[in-house]
Design an enzyme around this catalytic site. Structure first.
Site, short mmCIF file in Angstrom:
data_model
loop_
_atom_site.label_atom_id
_atom_site.label_comp_id
_atom_site.label_asym_id
_atom_site.label_seq_id
_atom_site.Cartn_x
_atom_site.Cartn_y
_atom_site.Cartn_z
N SER A 229 0.87 -1.18 0.00
CA SER A 229 0.00 0.00 0.00
C SER A 229 0.90 1.22 0.00
O SER A 229 2.06 1.15 0.42
CB SER A 229 -0.89 0.02 1.25
OG SER A 229 -1.54 1.27 1.40
N TYR B 299 -1.65 -1.16 10.90
CA TYR B 299 -1.80 -1.47 9.47
C TYR B 299 -0.60 -0.95 8.69
O TYR B 299 -0.06 -1.65 7.82
CB TYR B 299 -3.09 -0.83 8.97
CG TYR B 299 -3.36 -1.02 7.49
CD1 TYR B 299 -3.91 -2.20 7.01
CD2 TYR B 299 -3.09 0.00 6.57
CE1 TYR B 299 -4.18 -2.37 5.66
CE2 TYR B 299 -3.35 -0.16 5.22
CZ TYR B 299 -3.90 -1.35 4.77
OH TYR B 299 -4.16 -1.51 3.43
#
Length: 258
Positions: free
Chosen positions: A149, A162
């Site tokens: 990401s 995360y």
């Protein structure tokens, strides 16, 4: 006259795409199938997987199969990898796409919750890559593709666990690129930006947030999910044989804007 090879063809290759029942995983699986690969999609919801496999098959004219297991269950993942390799005689492509989201301040996490997120987003993909790489090494060919990401490169507020897991995946990808390159295996990553997937639909519908996207992303819009597929096809192809240890950012330029 020798026919000209088709660029980015994956004919004769087999692929496993995790977290492919919907969203970006679905689109990458569909693109790999369109390029000629034998694709197995993964998730935990069997009904969703069956529907997704049928949809991809209808769109591509190829048979797509599915396997259901929890990536945090290493024994189940190892068994699935072995079954796929046995079915096709090899496993050429692993797209480690599955990932759980738990975005909140660090002070709100218990140690068990940190461990659970890491088990799904980092430890599970690590062990799947290990199993896949051992099979790929036997055939002297493989493509390990890790979906990270842009959060692995730029941090947002109240999203530390995360972010740490995605950054860990980037480090894993680079380590695998070094360890397995002499075995004919490349290891690369795709780092998506803001895509208008099902899970982001509430944000897509939020006028204020979409105005932020217009400002923050140089191309001035959300990413369309099908736009992620060609990135996976490229990294999986023979044409990317000298691309190793690279993060392919697909974010409309978000991470390079001041």
């Amino acid at each position: 006259m020798t026919p000209t090879p088709v660029l980015f063809s994956l004919a004769g290759r087999s692929a496993l795409v995790t977290g492919a029942g919907r969203g970006l995983g679905f689109e990458m699986a569909k693109a790999l199938a369109q390029a000629g690969a034998d694709v197995v999609i993964h998730g935990r919801n069997e009904a969703r997987l069956a529907a997704a496999a049928e949809a991809i098959g209808t769109a591509t004219g190829r048979q797509v199969t599915w396997t259901a297991f929890d990536v945090a269950d290493f024994k189940a993942g190892r068994a699935a990898i072995a079954e796929i390799a046995g079915r096709f005689g090899r496993l050429d492509i692993l797209v480690n796409n599955v990932g759980a989201r738990d975005r909140r301040p660090l002070r709100d996490f218990t140690p068990e919750e940190v461990g659970a997120l890491f088990a799904t987003d980092l430890i599970g993909p690590t062990l799947l890559a290990r199993e896949a790489a051992e099979i790929m090494a036997h055939h002297r060919h493989g493509r390990l593709i890790t979906v990270t990401s842009i959060a692995a490169q730029i941090a947002n507020r109240n999203d530390p666990v995360y972010t740490a897991a995605k950054a860990g995946l980037t480090g894993l990808m680079r380590a695998l690129a070094v360890d397995y390159a002499r075995a004919g295996i490349t290891s690369n990553a795709i780092a998506p930006g803001m895509f208008a997937t099902e899970t982001n639909q509430s944000l897509v519908n939020n006028t204020e947030f979409s105005a932020f996207v217009d400002i923050r992303v140089p191309v001035g819009r959300w990413g369309h999910p099908p736009e992620i597929g060609p990135a996976a096809v490229f990294l999986a192809s023979n044409e990317a044989s000298f691309v190793n240890g690279h993060v392919l950012v697909v974010d409309g330029g978000q991470t390079i804007r001041m």
